[in-house]
Enzyme design. Structure first.
Site, PDB file in Angstrom:
ATOM      1  N   GLU A 215       0.679  -1.014  -0.029  1.00  0.00           N
ATOM      2  CA  GLU A 215      -0.016   0.419  -0.023  1.00  0.00           C
ATOM      3  C   GLU A 215       0.849   0.687   0.108  1.00  0.00           C
ATOM      4  OE1 GLU A 215      -4.329  -1.217   2.387  1.00  0.00           O
ATOM      5  OE2 GLU A 215      -2.737  -0.685   3.756  1.00  0.00           O
ATOM      6  N   ASN A 216       2.075   1.377  -0.507  1.00  0.00           N
ATOM      7  CA  ASN A 216       3.145   2.178  -0.974  1.00  0.00           C
ATOM      8  C   ASN A 216       2.374   3.341  -1.883  1.00  0.00           C
ATOM      9  OD1 ASN A 216       4.644   4.531  -1.159  1.00  0.00           O
ATOM     10  ND2 ASN A 216       6.428   3.357  -1.762  1.00  0.00           N
TER      11      ASN A 216
END
Length: 682
Positions: A318-319
């Site tokens: 989730e970057n």
């Protein structure tokens, strides 16, 4: 791995006119063993019951055999003569024979054979870990015959289908005290899970006891973190039960807690504050800053020293890279190094991190975002993304296996989504009909349940995990052919009570919450209602992560509800049976009559408890549905014809009842709708 189950048991059941479900029904085991052969008679348990150990084994076996003895004594209340198991014993009731000490490692042998005769019991295994698995099976076999505690005569040959059978606990967003970890490790061992994955760092908190960077504990933990002694104790406790413990330090994203203490390691020149909401946030480590790798080197050295397992989870999920996009120096670095995308930059970061971990003898594991062509095949890919209904759910799992990575499935096992056990139970990491070569299939190590703690606190975590986790444990241990959902639910109810005996609070916590809300011991009307609702599914209870914060109240109505509203499920099934002619109407009438009167009993409780105002319409709709059910059954039984106005009114009530109340949803709507539908065409 041996596969006796399909052929030998099928033949055995055909010869004796039994089905797989009938065998499961007789034994109430979870997970179902690989091979079972039942015999005649019982072993009668008396106060002289004793245990003998033979062979070459680790000292943990003596400890676990003693623990088994005491748990069995609690179940039978016989006041056993033997209190401690230490070695060989003449004429013992149960003899455990082990070939070698087991190691707490991936791919360790966990198979066992259990033979119960009328006069003696034997457990034999290659390792003491396998023998411990056999002890859990034997304990589940405890029953009663003619007023005596007994074990049934049988032979079981058992081994796990998958070597990685895990549970991820997020202790970063909401800290979980030691007693929570202890009791959940006991529950894991009871259903033969063997990996505890601790998610120690996220935007909301830093929980690892670093000595090198005390600022992290002072500024980013809210004073809630594990000491080194705590982690040593947890690891020892887990190893005693044959369970590995792996740490996760999530990087480069989910880095707010790190950057609060060390903003100079971030990708944006700003002031960072510890996150109180849930969701995906922008603070990210700067992959172009060598100081980041010096920091991680020192931190990972400490983590590696505490956790002996060779696998180390780096997160990597989730970057979105927004802060990377805003940073001119990072953009220049990417251009100079031919890194076209943020994913390429993260791969650069991951490879440097992997080299650090290699220095400390650790294998890298990460969420499936870390999988790129440049990532070394020594990494384990943790598959989590996708819609978990259908093939797309496991696409990254299969892509990883085909690309040469070992891989673990979590998609479909997110218990925090509050889906019923049946949906998780039928998610198979590697079904036989999947187009994989034997080598690719062997790279699928197993699965891992996830309990993210945005909406979970120590008082409620047990009810969010159990007993559903036992159903997933069966999927990961038992043969693929074990898929009878109805029998799973029947056995799950029995296992749930056994788990409570280990100290879990998944059953008792409901009444604690209801008494708090009601401000009274008079909670029976609330229990009637909460047994037919389930929390809103997925993350709809906390859409976009903006309703609840870290310190919001989490002992509310929705926290008393569980993912499987058993009373509602059984009611809906009973309606089907009634309409098919296999159930008498009176059985439904009795329940519907109780429900129709329940709202009047709930109202006085709501009036003295403002926290319950959110369920007033829910309670009213529930009783209205019950009235419709009674009217429908009356018409069906009398052969009467409903008016068009009645049908229209029923449809309106059904529609209104679909609205959530108290962040929960009624689960009896489908049963009432079936009764109404039966009358539509008349």
């Amino acid at each position: 791995m041996k596969r006796f189950f399909q052929y030998q048991l099928t033949l055995l059941f055909l010869l004796f006119g039994l089905s797989l479900s009938a065998q499961e029904t007789a034994l109430n085991l979870m997970p179902v063993p690989e091979q079972i052969e039942t015999g005649e008679g019982q072993f009668v348990i008396t106060k002289r019951f004793s245990i003998s150990l033979t062979g070459d084994y680790h000292e943990r076996l003596a400890h676990e055999a003693t623990r088994f003895l005491r748990r069995l004594d609690q179940k039978t209340a016989l006041f056993f003569d033997q209190h401690k198991v230490s070695g060989e014993r003449t004429n013992a009731s149960l003899t455990i024979t082990v070939e070698r000490p087991g190691e707490i490692r991936l791919h360790e042998e966990e198979s066992y054979q259990l033979r119960v005769g009328t006069e003696s019991i034997e457990i034999s295994a290659q390792t003491d870990i396998g023998a411990i698995r056999g002890l859990e099976t034997l304990l589940q076999l405890t029953g009663a015959t003619n007023g005596q505690s007994t074990f049934p005569v049988l032979t079981i040959n058992d081994s796990p289908r998958f070597h990685w059978r895990g549970l991820m606990l997020d202790v970063a967003r909401h800290f979980m005290p030691m007693d929570v970890l202890y009791r959940n490790l006991d529950a894991m061992a009871a259903v033969k899970l063997n990996v505890l994955h601790l998610h120690l760092v996220d935007d909301q908190g830093f929980r690892f006891p670093t000595k090198a960077f005390p600022e992290l504990l002072e500024l980013s933990s809210d004073g809630q973190y594990y000491t080194r002694e705590d982690l040593d104790d947890i690891i020892a406790y887990a190893h005693q039960r044959g369970i590995r413990v792996i740490p996760e330090i999530d990087v480069p994203g989910h880095a707010t807690a790190i950057l609060v203490a060390f903003p100079e390691l971030g990708s944006k020149d700003t002031t960072y504050t510890l996150e109180r909401y849930s969701g995906i946030f922008d603070p990210t480590l700067d992959p172009t800053n060598d100081a980041v790798y010096d920091f991680l080197d020192q931190l990972f050295a400490e983590v590696a020293e505490v956790f002996p397992d060779p696998y180390f989870h780096i997160g990597g999920d989730e970057n979105l890279g927004r802060h990377w996009n805003e940073n001119k120096d990072i953009q220049a670095f990417m251009k100079a190094n031919n890194l076209a995308t943020n994913h390429d930059l993260q791969t650069y970061f991951n490879i440097r991190v992997q080299k650090i971990l290699n220095k400390y003898g650790k294998h890298t594991m990460g969420w499936d975002e870390i999988m790129t062509p440049e990532m070394p095949k020594s990494a384990i890919i943790h598959s989590w993304r996708g819609n978990w209904e259908g093939l797309v759910a496991k696409q990254t799992l299969y892509d990883a296996a085909r690309a040469g990575y070992e891989t673990v499935l979590s998609n479909g096992y997110y218990l925090d989504l509050m889906m019923p056990a049946s949906q998780h139970y039928l998610v198979d990491p590697a079904p036989a009909d999947m187009d994989l070569t034997p080598a690719e299939r062997s790279r699928i190590l197993g699965g891992e349940m996830c309990m993210w703690s945005e909406l979970v606190v120590p008082e409620t975590i047990d009810s969010r995990l159990w007993p559903r986790a036992a159903a997933v444990a069966e999927r990961l241990w038992s043969p693929e052919e074990v898929q009878d959902v109805q029998d799973m639910y029947r056995r799950l109810a029995i296992i749930s009570l056994q788990l409570e005996q280990l100290g879990l609070k998944h059953i008792s916590s409901r009444n604690v919450i209801l008494r708090k809300l009601a401000k009274s011991k008079d909670i029976e009307p609330l229990k009637v209602l909460v047994e037919v609702v389930e929390p809103m599914k997925g993350y709809t209870r906390n859409t976009n992560g903006t309703l609840y914060t870290t310190f919001s109240p989490f002992m509310l109505w929705a926290d008393a509800a569980t993912a499987d509203a058993t009373v509602a499920r059984v009611f809906n099934e009973d309606v089907e049976r009634y309409l098919s002619g296999s159930l008498e109407a009176n059985q439904l009438r009795t329940q519907l009559d109780l429900w129709s009167k329940n709202h009047k009993k709930v109202l006085p409780i709501i009036n003295r408890s403002p926290a319950l105002l959110e369920i007033e319409s829910l309670s009213e709709n529930f009783s209205r549905l019950a009235v419709i059910g009674l009217e429908a059954i009356g018409l069906i039984e009398s052969g009467g014809k409903p008016s068009s106005g009645w049908v229209t009114q029923c449809q309106q009530v059904l529609e209104e009842a679909r609205e959530s109340g108290g962040r929960t949803e009624l689960q009896v709507i489908s049963g009432i709708a079936m009764l109404v539908d039966e009358l539509k065409g008349l």
